[in-house]
Design a protein around this motif. Structure first.
Motif, PDB file in Angstrom:
ATOM      1  N   PRO A   1      19.442  27.432  45.243  1.00 34.93           N
ATOM      2  CA  PRO A   1      19.130  28.007  43.930  1.00 34.93           C
ATOM      3  C   PRO A   1      18.049  29.084  43.950  1.00 34.93           C
ATOM      4  CG  PRO A   1      18.250  25.791  44.104  1.00 34.93           C
ATOM      5  CD  PRO A   1      19.067  26.030  45.336  1.00 34.93           C
ATOM      6  N   GLU A   2      17.406  29.296  45.078  1.00 33.29           N
ATOM      7  CA  GLU A   2      16.416  30.377  45.137  1.00 33.29           C
ATOM      8  C   GLU A   2      17.086  31.747  45.153  1.00 33.29           C
ATOM      9  OE1 GLU A   2      13.583  29.718  48.266  1.00 33.29           O
ATOM     10  OE2 GLU A   2      12.547  28.192  47.097  1.00 33.29           O
ATOM     11  N   LYS A   3      18.351  31.811  45.525  1.00 34.43           N
ATOM     12  CA  LYS A   3      19.089  33.076  45.544  1.00 34.43           C
ATOM     13  C   LYS A   3      19.773  33.270  44.196  1.00 34.43           C
ATOM     14  CE  LYS A   3      19.962  33.425  50.494  1.00 34.43           C
ATOM     15  NZ  LYS A   3      18.896  32.534  50.879  1.00 34.43           N
ATOM     16  N   VAL A   4      19.475  34.393  43.563  1.00 34.51           N
ATOM     17  CA  VAL A   4      20.030  34.705  42.247  1.00 34.51           C
ATOM     18  C   VAL A   4      21.012  35.860  42.385  1.00 34.51           C
ATOM     19  CG1 VAL A   4      19.477  35.467  39.902  1.00 34.51           C
ATOM     20  CG2 VAL A   4      17.924  33.931  41.124  1.00 34.51           C
ATOM     21  N   PHE A   5      22.160  35.727  41.725  1.00 32.28           N
ATOM     22  CA  PHE A   5      23.202  36.742  41.758  1.00 32.28           C
ATOM     23  C   PHE A   5      23.465  37.246  40.343  1.00 32.28           C
ATOM     24  CE2 PHE A   5      23.686  34.237  45.485  1.00 32.28           C
ATOM     25  CZ  PHE A   5      24.172  35.075  46.463  1.00 32.28           C
ATOM     26  N   THR A   6      23.781  38.528  40.232  1.00 33.04           N
ATOM     27  CA  THR A   6      24.203  39.090  38.952  1.00 33.04           C
ATOM     28  C   THR A   6      25.714  39.264  38.997  1.00 33.04           C
ATOM     29  OG1 THR A   6      23.787  41.340  39.729  1.00 33.04           O
ATOM     30  CG2 THR A   6      22.035  40.267  38.466  1.00 33.04           C
ATOM     31  N   VAL A   7      26.349  39.014  37.863  1.00 29.65           N
ATOM     32  CA  VAL A   7      27.807  39.059  37.783  1.00 29.65           C
ATOM     33  C   VAL A   7      28.211  39.778  36.507  1.00 29.65           C
ATOM     34  CG1 VAL A   7      29.912  37.668  37.696  1.00 29.65           C
ATOM     35  CG2 VAL A   7      27.915  36.804  38.936  1.00 29.65           C
ATOM     36  N   CYS A   8      29.216  40.637  36.614  1.00 29.02           N
ATOM     37  CA  CYS A   8      29.834  41.260  35.446  1.00 29.02           C
ATOM     38  C   CYS A   8      31.301  40.853  35.430  1.00 29.02           C
ATOM     39  CB  CYS A   8      29.738  42.783  35.515  1.00 29.02           C
ATOM     40  SG  CYS A   8      28.062  43.392  35.451  1.00 29.02           S
ATOM     41  N   VAL A   9      31.723  40.250  34.324  1.00 25.90           N
ATOM     42  CA  VAL A   9      33.117  39.867  34.137  1.00 25.90           C
ATOM     43  C   VAL A   9      33.605  40.584  32.881  1.00 25.90           C
ATOM     44  CG1 VAL A   9      34.781  37.997  33.819  1.00 25.90           C
ATOM     45  CG2 VAL A   9      32.714  37.609  35.194  1.00 25.90           C
ATOM     46  N   TYR A  10      34.682  41.335  33.031  1.00 20.48           N
ATOM     47  CA  TYR A  10      35.229  42.147  31.957  1.00 20.48           C
ATOM     48  C   TYR A  10      36.466  41.459  31.382  1.00 20.48           C
ATOM     49  CZ  TYR A  10      37.049  46.255  29.538  1.00 20.48           C
ATOM     50  OH  TYR A  10      37.501  47.125  28.583  1.00 20.48           O
ATOM     51  N   SER A  11      36.752  41.739  30.121  1.00 23.57           N
ATOM     52  CA  SER A  11      38.012  41.278  29.529  1.00 23.57           C
ATOM     53  C   SER A  11      38.611  42.424  28.722  1.00 23.57           C
ATOM     54  CB  SER A  11      37.801  40.062  28.630  1.00 23.57           C
ATOM     55  OG  SER A  11      37.008  40.400  27.513  1.00 23.57           O
ATOM     56  N   GLU A  12      39.928  42.515  28.790  1.00 24.86           N
ATOM     57  CA  GLU A  12      40.636  43.509  27.987  1.00 24.86           C
ATOM     58  C   GLU A  12      40.685  43.026  26.548  1.00 24.86           C
ATOM     59  OE1 GLU A  12      44.451  43.833  29.876  1.00 24.86           O
ATOM     60  OE2 GLU A  12      43.613  44.824  31.635  1.00 24.86           O
ATOM     61  N   VAL A  13      40.667  43.975  25.611  1.00 24.70           N
ATOM     62  CA  VAL A  13      40.730  43.638  24.188  1.00 24.70           C
ATOM     63  C   VAL A  13      41.710  44.580  23.506  1.00 24.70           C
ATOM     64  CG1 VAL A  13      39.440  43.499  22.020  1.00 24.70           C
ATOM     65  CG2 VAL A  13      38.318  42.880  24.156  1.00 24.70           C
ATOM     66  N   ASN A  14      42.597  44.013  22.713  1.00 22.47           N
ATOM     67  CA  ASN A  14      43.472  44.807  21.872  1.00 22.47           C
ATOM     68  C   ASN A  14      42.751  44.955  20.532  1.00 22.47           C
ATOM     69  OD1 ASN A  14      45.377  45.591  19.894  1.00 22.47           O
ATOM     70  ND2 ASN A  14      47.050  44.866  21.194  1.00 22.47           N
ATOM     71  N   SER A  15      42.231  46.143  20.259  1.00 21.51           N
ATOM     72  CA  SER A  15      41.430  46.340  19.048  1.00 21.51           C
ATOM     73  C   SER A  15      42.267  46.242  17.769  1.00 21.51           C
ATOM     74  CB  SER A  15      40.696  47.674  19.095  1.00 21.51           C
ATOM     75  OG  SER A  15      41.609  48.739  19.215  1.00 21.51           O
ATOM     76  N   GLU A  16      43.573  46.462  17.870  1.00 20.68           N
ATOM     77  CA  GLU A  16      44.429  46.363  16.691  1.00 20.68           C
ATOM     78  C   GLU A  16      44.672  44.908  16.298  1.00 20.68           C
ATOM     79  OE1 GLU A  16      45.374  49.051  14.898  1.00 20.68           O
ATOM     80  OE2 GLU A  16      44.181  50.211  16.332  1.00 20.68           O
ATOM     81  N   THR A  17      45.042  44.086  17.290  1.00 18.87           N
ATOM     82  CA  THR A  17      45.349  42.674  17.009  1.00 18.87           C
ATOM     83  C   THR A  17      44.129  41.777  17.208  1.00 18.87           C
ATOM     84  OG1 THR A  17      46.020  42.221  19.297  1.00 18.87           O
ATOM     85  CG2 THR A  17      47.742  42.982  17.753  1.00 18.87           C
ATOM     86  N   GLU A  18      43.076  42.321  17.791  1.00 15.04           N
ATOM     87  CA  GLU A  18      41.847  41.598  18.115  1.00 15.04           C
ATOM     88  C   GLU A  18      42.116  40.423  19.052  1.00 15.04           C
ATOM     89  OE1 GLU A  18      39.369  40.753  14.731  1.00 15.04           O
ATOM     90  OE2 GLU A  18      39.269  42.867  14.184  1.00 15.04           O
TER      91      GLU A  18
END
Length: 184
Positions: A130-147
């Motif tokens: 636990p002394e090692k810290v990682f950064t993570v980016c997780v993306y998701s697609e979004v349909n702005s019309e249907t949300e």
């Protein structure tokens, strides 16, 4: 709980500043909605101005989320599947190669929040180190019309820094005291 997590997050932030270039962005991180307002829409014979408010994609992604959703969601599950595939050799990610042994084990999420480029940004720690810290980016697609939220994908996972004084036993004690925090 909050005191322990504040200690962890403060340690992460202090450690993550050393030796790196910082870029400042003027970003509102308080969870407030981002609104886009259109002006100067004039009706044929009138001088009326029509206001139209459009939700940002992150407003759509995280609408109505409570602490429960932030602690257990598809973004974290996507990361777990990604790490499983990486540790089995199904995918390659060169930046993780020195830490491959950790990716087979469980992790905890120290912090998770909306990412300004879409999806979530997380700090994670592996239970085995636990002394090692990682950064993570997780993306998701979004349909702005249907949300509707579509496919999720890990965009990056990087070693961030060491948090000295975070032994495995302390992390295990924090997890026992706060069972709402899941181990993935």
């Amino acid at each position: 709980m909050k005191r322990a997590w504040c200690f962890i997050l403060a340690s992460i932030l202090l450690c993550s500043c050393g030796g790196k270039k910082n870029v400042d962005y003027n970003v509102n991180n308080d969870g407030a909605s981002t609104e886009v307002t259109a002006h100067d829409t004039v009706a044929a014979d009138t001088a009326e101005v029509s206001d139209t408010t459009k939700k940002s994609l992150n407003d759509i992604r995280f609408a109505g989320w409570t602490e429960k959703e932030w602690l257990d969601n598809e973004y974290i599950r996507t990361l777990r599947r990604y790490l499983d595939d990486y540790s089995k050799g199904k995918i390659e990610y060169e930046a993780l190669n020195p830490y491959r042994h950790l990716t087979k084990g469980q992790f905890v999420v120290g912090q998770i929040e909306p990412f300004m480029l879409g999806g979530v940004f997380m700090y994670i720690m592996f239970v085995d180190d636990p002394e090692k810290v990682f950064t993570v980016c997780v993306y998701s697609e979004v349909n702005s019309e249907t949300e509707e939220i579509g496919k999720h994908e890990v965009r990056s996972i990087e070693y961030q820094s060491e948090v000295p004084g975070m032994p495995k036993e302390l992390l295990q004690q924090i997890m026992k005291e706060h069972p709402e925090q899941k181990v993935w």
